[in-house]
Design a protein around this motif. Structure first.
Motif, PDB file in Angstrom:
ATOM      1  N   MET A 537     101.769 -19.205  15.750  1.00  0.00           N
ATOM      2  CA  MET A 537     102.309 -18.759  14.469  1.00  0.00           C
ATOM      3  C   MET A 537     102.422 -17.240  14.420  1.00  0.00           C
ATOM      4  O   MET A 537     101.505 -16.530  14.844  1.00  0.00           O
ATOM      5  N   ASP A 538     103.551 -16.779  13.878  1.00  0.00           N
ATOM      6  CA  ASP A 538     103.752 -15.348  13.644  1.00  0.00           C
ATOM      7  C   ASP A 538     102.966 -14.964  12.391  1.00  0.00           C
ATOM      8  O   ASP A 538     103.319 -15.378  11.292  1.00  0.00           O
ATOM      9  N   VAL A 539     101.904 -14.192  12.561  1.00  0.00           N
ATOM     10  CA  VAL A 539     101.134 -13.742  11.396  1.00  0.00           C
ATOM     11  C   VAL A 539     101.202 -12.215  11.270  1.00  0.00           C
ATOM     12  O   VAL A 539     100.281 -11.572  10.770  1.00  0.00           O
ATOM     13  N   SER A 540     102.325 -11.655  11.726  1.00  0.00           N
ATOM     14  CA  SER A 540     102.493 -10.195  11.666  1.00  0.00           C
ATOM     15  C   SER A 540     102.519  -9.670  10.246  1.00  0.00           C
ATOM     16  O   SER A 540     102.342  -8.475  10.011  1.00  0.00           O
ATOM     17  N   THR A 541     102.752 -10.573   9.274  1.00  0.00           N
ATOM     18  CA  THR A 541     102.815 -10.144   7.882  1.00  0.00           C
ATOM     19  C   THR A 541     101.447  -9.712   7.357  1.00  0.00           C
ATOM     20  O   THR A 541     101.366  -9.066   6.323  1.00  0.00           O
ATOM     21  N   LEU A 542     100.378 -10.095   8.049  1.00  0.00           N
ATOM     22  CA  LEU A 542      99.042  -9.669   7.619  1.00  0.00           C
ATOM     23  C   LEU A 542      98.996  -8.149   7.500  1.00  0.00           C
ATOM     24  O   LEU A 542      99.551  -7.428   8.325  1.00  0.00           O
ATOM     25  N   GLY A 543      98.314  -7.661   6.453  1.00  0.00           N
ATOM     26  CA  GLY A 543      98.092  -6.227   6.338  1.00  0.00           C
ATOM     27  C   GLY A 543      97.020  -5.816   7.337  1.00  0.00           C
ATOM     28  O   GLY A 543      96.090  -6.575   7.620  1.00  0.00           O
ATOM     29  N   LEU A 678      91.957  -9.333  20.526  1.00  0.00           N
ATOM     30  CA  LEU A 678      91.908 -10.780  20.356  1.00  0.00           C
ATOM     31  C   LEU A 678      90.670 -11.135  19.550  1.00  0.00           C
ATOM     32  O   LEU A 678      89.600 -10.558  19.771  1.00  0.00           O
ATOM     33  N   MET A 679      90.815 -12.061  18.608  1.00  0.00           N
ATOM     34  CA  MET A 679      89.626 -12.524  17.892  1.00  0.00           C
ATOM     35  C   MET A 679      89.694 -14.024  17.775  1.00  0.00           C
ATOM     36  O   MET A 679      90.759 -14.618  17.711  1.00  0.00           O
ATOM     37  N   ARG A 680      88.488 -14.608  17.812  1.00  0.00           N
ATOM     38  CA  ARG A 680      88.448 -16.068  17.764  1.00  0.00           C
ATOM     39  C   ARG A 680      88.060 -16.465  16.354  1.00  0.00           C
ATOM     40  O   ARG A 680      86.939 -16.210  15.903  1.00  0.00           O
ATOM     41  N   ILE A 681      89.009 -17.006  15.628  1.00  0.00           N
ATOM     42  CA  ILE A 681      88.737 -17.461  14.264  1.00  0.00           C
ATOM     43  C   ILE A 681      89.336 -18.848  14.088  1.00  0.00           C
ATOM     44  O   ILE A 681      89.966 -19.376  15.013  1.00  0.00           O
ATOM     45  N   GLY A 682      89.123 -19.442  12.934  1.00  0.00           N
ATOM     46  CA  GLY A 682      89.550 -20.834  12.793  1.00  0.00           C
ATOM     47  C   GLY A 682      90.115 -21.175  11.444  1.00  0.00           C
ATOM     48  O   GLY A 682      89.745 -22.156  10.829  1.00  0.00           O
ATOM     49  N   TYR A 689      92.841 -18.480  18.141  1.00  0.00           N
ATOM     50  CA  TYR A 689      92.757 -17.050  18.450  1.00  0.00           C
ATOM     51  C   TYR A 689      93.817 -16.328  17.623  1.00  0.00           C
ATOM     52  O   TYR A 689      94.960 -16.790  17.527  1.00  0.00           O
ATOM     53  N   GLU A 690      93.407 -15.193  17.083  1.00  0.00           N
ATOM     54  CA  GLU A 690      94.394 -14.331  16.450  1.00  0.00           C
ATOM     55  C   GLU A 690      94.537 -13.128  17.364  1.00  0.00           C
ATOM     56  O   GLU A 690      93.527 -12.520  17.753  1.00  0.00           O
ATOM     57  N   ILE A 691      95.772 -12.784  17.718  1.00  0.00           N
ATOM     58  CA  ILE A 691      96.011 -11.736  18.712  1.00  0.00           C
ATOM     59  C   ILE A 691      96.881 -10.652  18.096  1.00  0.00           C
ATOM     60  O   ILE A 691      97.971 -10.937  17.587  1.00  0.00           O
ATOM     61  N   HIS A 692      96.378  -9.419  18.093  1.00  0.00           N
ATOM     62  CA  HIS A 692      97.130  -8.269  17.553  1.00  0.00           C
ATOM     63  C   HIS A 692      97.574  -7.384  18.700  1.00  0.00           C
ATOM     64  O   HIS A 692      96.796  -7.145  19.629  1.00  0.00           O
ATOM     65  N   PHE A 693      98.805  -6.880  18.619  1.00  0.00           N
ATOM     66  CA  PHE A 693      99.344  -6.070  19.720  1.00  0.00           C
ATOM     67  C   PHE A 693     100.451  -5.185  19.158  1.00  0.00           C
ATOM     68  O   PHE A 693     100.951  -5.438  18.055  1.00  0.00           O
ATOM     69  N   PRO A 694     100.841  -4.140  19.902  1.00  0.00           N
ATOM     70  CA  PRO A 694     101.879  -3.242  19.367  1.00  0.00           C
ATOM     71  C   PRO A 694     103.176  -4.004  19.088  1.00  0.00           C
ATOM     72  O   PRO A 694     103.608  -4.852  19.874  1.00  0.00           O
ATOM     73  N   SER A 695     103.810  -3.665  17.954  1.00  0.00           N
ATOM     74  CA  SER A 695     105.026  -4.381  17.550  1.00  0.00           C
ATOM     75  C   SER A 695     106.145  -4.247  18.568  1.00  0.00           C
ATOM     76  O   SER A 695     107.012  -5.108  18.660  1.00  0.00           O
TER      77      SER A 695
END
Lengths: 861, 85
Positions: A537-543, A678-682, A689-695
């Motif tokens: 899932m694209d969750v880039s909308t997260l602040g 990377l963070m492991r959440i549920g 996993y939620e993964i954040h990286f440069p746009s």
């Protein structure tokens, strides 16, 4: 009739143009207005009046009155006298039910007096009540100016240009030009605006001329919107010079609205600008030198001036205009009848002070001159020329006006109507205006304000000075909504993965300012993929807020109700963000990436609020913390499902083994070559996993994960799957399951609060509510029938709450949801009812905790 | 509303660029309910000059303080920070 070539005329006789009027072709020259061309072609009746359908014609020729309103290329209520001919226009007369010459609705005028007095529509149809809908329909058909066609003209919207000016001069008459030249010589940046087309070619050194351009009003902070040729200039001026001059005031007498009665300015413009002979036999009645000038021009134009009466210093004569076939045919002065087809009449000139009044300047009545004139100006606003009242004066109306003496021709309000309104108790000027609609027509009081105030002053016995004026408000010219509406902009935000989502078949949905994929064709398959395989899932909308500095730990302990200082490096914790009054405004995660460095995520819509509140807390306490909003710089995806670990292992150098990368652990490493957090959440209930990286790397990472997951049947997930999956876990979504009053205590999150850690946002309010106990609870429930979101919760037959989310579970097939219920029944197994509409009720039972995998084994496994 | 706010970082800017953050009050405490409730739910509603916090949302993204006359929207000065000068 067109005169031979004259000096100073604005028409170009070598440039012929044509347009059609009510189907007939009309000849014009470049420089003509639609009104001048029609007049030159012999047209005298231009439109019919609003209420009585009386014939009306050109009376000011300067855009001040409503005598020439027409439909031009589908645009209704255009002032024909100032609309320049381009050629090819389709012009139609408006506010007629037959033809301009013969209008059966004219019967309203003949029988009107006793039947339709002022305000009659307020009394009509009160009894019997059932009659009102019919009367209303009839009134709506009868009244109004122009009509909006069934096929409206092309969308009319003005672009907006934001501008500044050293000096903005409004009005390009003599005083305006002088002021503009003077300020330009001082080196100020000067803009000169005038609504009259004849100033289009005006050139003054160092002055930008916008003409024709209409200054719609003066707003706070010296903001003046100027509409010119489809463009709205929002001009912020250091100084405003109002040089709007003064306006010929009509003379009040019986029949003063007939076509053929006009002001001296109309003569000046017809002869001077367009070289048109205004009539054959004229009588001039005027109270200032404009009358002499008009008489001189008329003689030059070959009109026989039968009589000129200077009204100054004489006993006002009794004047009555008589009509034949709707046009002026004769005038009776003190019983003496004079045949004429033109009556030039003016009571004098009243300063056009509206823009000054809008700027905050006060206005006072000058009893000697009989005018309202600007008094105290405000800083940064100047008045120049006759708008100051210099040289202006207006005669009082004669006593005993007739029943067709129009004070306000736009709205068909007569002198008698005003007397009647006062008799009915509408004595205050503001309510008399609203009751009679005097000054509320297209002229916006230019021709009727002074006379109506004087008539009301006379009828009430209160002096003009005490009665005062109505409040001047923008706009002071009728303005199409499209001109002020701006271009239709779509302020939606898109993530860096928008195109990748679209290629994957996303069906979009608006969530706040964001366009997010609702699903990719089959939400049920997406849910199944997460439970059995893997979803992305694209969750880039997260602040995303990066918080760092020596005081970062103390800061986060202050803004979140739970304890953040105990969070270890490379761990993540859930957090709620509250207001000072202890209400939930957002939720998110706090990720500790170093001793003094944290990344805080917020919900998609909440980042601006949280960011501002964070900075306020930092500034109030003078903490050594930097908060940087990196929401756009980082993109994020959520990889969920039993196969997520295997998919991730194929694209990362991070050890993803369960023991090495536990639930709520955070790691930094490369994902598909891009540096990532990377963070492991549920949140979705499965291994995730939620993964954040440069746009900049967003599409690359997305494609790599989709490719790695292909053999496990990976599917992209939309918002619908997210909503369904988190509901299984009983997770709330702020803004869907919370309202502006929701507290953590109501959501069963009380135990999260670290009461003993000292001050934090909302601690006092939450502490008190905790002592008192919550009176409602947000709980899970199971039900027999699927309710809509918002369905009322019934307890003992009474409304006791509402459903905030509900779905049929893909896992159990049961209806599950979240609802507010009274705190008294907020425990496992309590029964309540749902109001399903149409008298149907359904049973429901409170469920505490997650519906799916209540012990969280799947997300920890 | 279209008045200008003198941002100490960005200069005179139109008010819609800013988010309002309330006035900096010196409410006399405890006159109606209690200090907390008054702080949260009651405004001074001054007719006259008051110090206010504004956040320059579409500019420097900083909190500033201005002195504004609520009757005229006349803003006399702007300062950095969140405290009345």
């Amino acid at each position: 009739m067109r005169l031979p070539r004259r000096d100073g005329e604005t028409i170009d006789r070598d440039d012929r143009r044509t347009f059609t009027f009510d189907g007939k072709e009309v000849q014009a020259y470049a420089g003509d207005t639609i009104g001048s061309a029609l007049y030159a072609n012999g047209q005298r009746i231009f439109t019919r009046s609003f209420k009585y359908h009386r014939p009306r014609g050109l009376s000011c020729a300067a855009g001040n009155c409503a005598g020439c309103l027409m439909e031009v290329d589908g645009e209704p209520s255009v002032k024909a006298c100032t609309r320049t001919v381009q050629g090819g226009e389709v012009v139609r007369s408006q506010t007629i039910s037959g033809s301009l010459e013969r209008d059966p609705m004219r019967v309203v005028d003949h029988v009107a007096g006793p039947v339709t007095p002022v305000g009659f529509y307020y009394r009509l149809g009160i009894r019997p009540k059932a009659a009102w809908p019919h009367i209303e329909r009839m009134l709506r058909r009868m009244t109004g100016l122009g009509r909006v066609g069934e096929a409206p003209p092309k969308p009319h919207r003005a672009d907006v240009e934001h501008r500044t000016a050293g000096v903005l001069v409004i009005g390009a008459g003599r005083s305006g030009q002088e002021a503009a030249a003077r300020y330009a010589a001082e080196g100020r940046q000067v803009i000169l605006v005038d609504e009259r087309a004849e100033y289009a070619s005006l050139a003054i050194d160092g002055v930008e001329v916008i003409a024709p351009g209409t200054a719609l009003g003066v707003y706070e902070g010296r903001l003046v919107p100027v509409h010119a040729d489809g463009l709205m200039h929002r001009i912020r001026a250091e100084k405003i010079v109002v040089a709007t001059g003064s306006i010929d005031q009509p003379l009040l007498f019986e029949g003063n609205d007939l076509p053929g009665v006009m002001t001296p300015s109309a003569v000046r413009r017809l002869v001077g600008l367009w070289s048109i002979r205004p009539g054959t036999r004229a009588v001039v009645l005027a109270a200032d030198e404009a009358g002499d000038e008009a008489a001189r021009l008329l003689r030059e134009a070959g009109t026989q001036v039968v009589e000129t009466i200077d009204l100054r210093g004489v006993r006002p004569p009794k004047v009555k205009a008589a009509a034949r076939h709707g046009l002026l045919a004769a005038v009776e002065i003190d019983g003496r009848k004079i045949d004429c087809d033109l009556l030039v009449a003016s009571a004098g000139r009243q300063p056009a002070y509206s823009l000054l009044a809008q700027s905050g300047c006060s206005v006072r009545f000058d009893a000697e001159k009989g005018i309202f004139a600007p008094d105290q100006l405000v800083d940064g606003v100047e008045a120049a020329g006759s708008v100051t009242g210099e040289g202006a004066a207006v005669l009082a109306a004669a006593e005993g006006a007739g029943k067709r003496t129009f004070v306000c021709p736009c709205e068909d309000v007569t002198a008698k109507d005003l007397v009647r309104a006062v008799g009915e108790g509408f004595e205050d000027i503001e309510i008399a205006k609203r009751y009679t609609t005097v000054t509320m027509g297209p002229c916006q009081g230019r021709l009727c304000h002074l006379h109506s105030v004087r008539a009301l002053a006379r009828a009430t016995g209160v002096g003009e000075a005490a009665l005062g004026t109505t409040t001047a408000r923008p706009p002071w010219q009728p303005t199409p909504l499209g001109d002020v509406g701006g271009r239709k902009l779509n302020p939606g935000k898109r993530t860096a993965l928008h195109d990748a989502n679209r290629r994957a078949g996303a069906q979009y949905v608006w969530t706040g300012v964001w366009r997010r994929p609702d699903h990719y064709g089959d939400a049920a398959a997406e849910i199944k993929a997460v439970h059995e395989g893997v979803g992305l899932m694209d969750v880039s909308t997260l602040g995303k807020l990066y918080v760092s500095g020596p005081d970062a730990e103390a800061f986060l302990d202050g803004v979140f109700p739970n304890r953040i200082s105990t969070l270890k490096v490379d761990r993540v914790r859930y957090g709620i963000f509250n207001t000072d009054s202890g209400r939930i405004i957002d939720d998110g995660t706090i990720i500790r990436v170093g001793e003094r460095d944290f990344l805080v995520t917020t919900s998609s819509g909440g980042v601006d609020q949280v960011y501002e509140a964070f900075l306020l807390w930092v500034a109030e306490r003078k903490l050594a913390v930097d908060v940087v909003n990196v929401s756009g710089a980082l993109s994020a995806v959520s990889l969920s499902g039993p196969k997520a670990r295997e998919v991730l292992s194929r694209v990362t150098d991070v050890d993803v083994a369960n023991e090495a990368f536990k639930f709520l652990d955070v790691r930094q490493g490369a994902v598909a070559g891009a540096s990532a957090l990377l963070m492991r959440i549920g949140f979705l209930g499965e291994l995730g996993y939620e993964i954040h990286f440069p746009s900049t790397a967003a599409e690359h990472v997305w494609e790599a994960l989709m490719k790695a997951g292909a053999e496990f049947g990976i599917l992209p997930l939309g918002v619908e799957a997210l909503k369904a999956l988190r509901l299984e876990k009983g997770h709330i979504i702020v803004g869907i399951d919370t309202d502006s009053e929701t507290t953590m205590l109501e959501c069963g999150m009380g135990p999260m609060i670290a009461w003993d850690k000292g001050e934090f946002v909302g601690n006092e309010a939450l502490g008190r509510m905790n002592e008192r106990g919550a009176d409602r609870a947000l709980v899970g429930f199971t039900a027999d029938d699927l309710p809509n979101e918002g369905t009322a919760v019934l307890v003992g037959g009474e409304v006791g709450g509402r459903v905030t989310s509900a779905r049929r579970s893909a896992v159990s097939g049961q209806v599950i949801g979240l609802a507010y219920v009274p705190a008294a029944i907020g425990s496992e197994g309590s029964a309540f009812e749902l109001d399903l509409g149409e008298g149907r009720r359904g049973g429901a039972k409170v469920h505490i905790g997650a519906f799916y995998d209540p012990d969280g084994e799947r997300m920890r496994g | 509303m279209s008045f200008l706010i003198p941002c100490p970082h960005c200069g005179n800017r139109p008010q819609p660029e800013f988010a309002y953050g309330g006035n900096i009050g010196d409410d006399p405490p405890g006159s109606m309910l209690d200090v907390l409730s008054e702080d949260l739910y009651f405004n001074d509603n001054t007719a006259g000059e008051q110090f206010e916090r504004w956040f320059h949302r579409f500019g420097c993204e900083r909190w500033i303080v201005i002195r504004r006359d609520t009757r005229t929207n006349q803003v006399s000065e702007g300062w950095e920070g969140v405290d009345a000068p």
